[in-house]
Design an enzyme around this catalytic site. Structure first.
Site, short mmCIF file in Angstrom:
data_model
loop_
_atom_site.label_atom_id
_atom_site.label_comp_id
_atom_site.label_asym_id
_atom_site.label_seq_id
_atom_site.Cartn_x
_atom_site.Cartn_y
_atom_site.Cartn_z
N HIS A 52 4.34 7.29 2.84
CA HIS A 52 5.00 6.33 1.94
C HIS A 52 4.46 6.47 0.51
O HIS A 52 5.18 6.19 -0.46
CB HIS A 52 4.75 4.89 2.41
CG HIS A 52 5.65 4.44 3.51
ND1 HIS A 52 7.00 4.32 3.35
CD2 HIS A 52 5.40 4.07 4.79
CE1 HIS A 52 7.55 3.89 4.49
NE2 HIS A 52 6.60 3.73 5.38
N HIS B 61 2.13 8.53 8.80
CA HIS B 61 3.35 7.81 8.44
C HIS B 61 3.11 6.93 7.21
O HIS B 61 3.89 6.95 6.25
CB HIS B 61 3.82 6.98 9.64
CG HIS B 61 5.00 6.09 9.36
ND1 HIS B 61 6.22 6.25 9.98
CD2 HIS B 61 5.16 5.04 8.51
CE1 HIS B 61 7.06 5.33 9.53
NE2 HIS B 61 6.45 4.59 8.64
N GLU B 62 2.02 6.15 7.26
CA GLU B 62 1.76 5.23 6.14
C GLU B 62 1.44 6.00 4.86
O GLU B 62 1.91 5.62 3.78
CB GLU B 62 0.62 4.26 6.49
CG GLU B 62 0.93 3.32 7.64
CD GLU B 62 2.26 2.59 7.50
OE1 GLU B 62 2.69 2.30 6.37
OE2 GLU B 62 2.89 2.33 8.55
N CYS C 100 10.13 2.22 11.22
CA CYS C 100 9.58 1.90 9.90
C CYS C 100 10.22 0.61 9.42
O CYS C 100 11.44 0.43 9.56
CB CYS C 100 9.88 3.04 8.92
SG CYS C 100 9.27 2.75 7.26
NI NI Z 1 7.03 3.06 7.34
#
Ligand code: NI
Length: 174
Positions: free
Chosen positions: A147, A143-144, A101
């Protein structure tokens, strides 16, 4: 368009739940997306979320292999911008693989993620994006989107013992 500083783990905005984008066609959102794209490209990233440059809005972009979902080759990747994404588990069986990341630089870890999901959101023209994703494609999207809910991948790890430092020669960097 500008390369913006990437916030790192520990920054409060990375732990916050981001707000929905009210008008995806607004010029300010286009400008934000341009900055995210420049910043991601300069850092060599595969994806980025608005909170990573300090803007707590639900906007992500990523390069993901749509046709060949398990390929990590960037040659197979398609660029996607997604505002206000909603994820739905399609295949909840979890698979473990490496993640990195931009907000956790220099490290990689093994992260379990659902094998398949559906994601829906809007592109910057206001058109609906509605896709099924499996494999690495699903991993990148999850994953995105994490966030946007204040979650970084180490929080998804079940074995912190796999956390490792990367160097320039390491093949697992994303
Ligand atoms: Ni990330």
């Amino acid at each position: 368009m500008a390369i913006r500083p990437i916030l790192r783990m520990g920054a409060p905005v990375l732990r916050a739940v981001a707000a929905p984008v009210a008008d995806v066609t607004a010029p300010a959102i286009r400008a934000l997306a341009d900055d995210m794209l420049d910043t991601m490209a300069a850092a060599g990233g595969r994806g980025i979320a608005a909170p990573q440059i300090g803007v707590s809005l639900r906007l992500v972009m990523f390069w993901a292999p749509l046709a060949d979902p398990d390929s990590r080759s960037r040659d197979h990747a398609v660029f996607t911008i997604l505002a206000n994404p909603v994820l739905e588990l399609v295949d909840p069986v979890e698979v473990e693989d490496w993640e990195g990341c931009l907000s956790v630089p220099g490290l990689a870890g093994r992260v379990p993620r659902a094998r398949g999901l559906r994601y829906r959101g809007l592109d910057l023209d206001g058109a609906v994006v509605d896709r099924l994703a499996t494999g690495f494609h699903a991993r990148v999207v999850a994953h995105e989107c994490d966030h946007l809910d204040g979650i970084l991948y180490p929080q998804r790890m079940t074995d912190l013992g796999t956390l490792r430092f990367l160097d320039a020669a390491d093949p697992v960097q994303d």
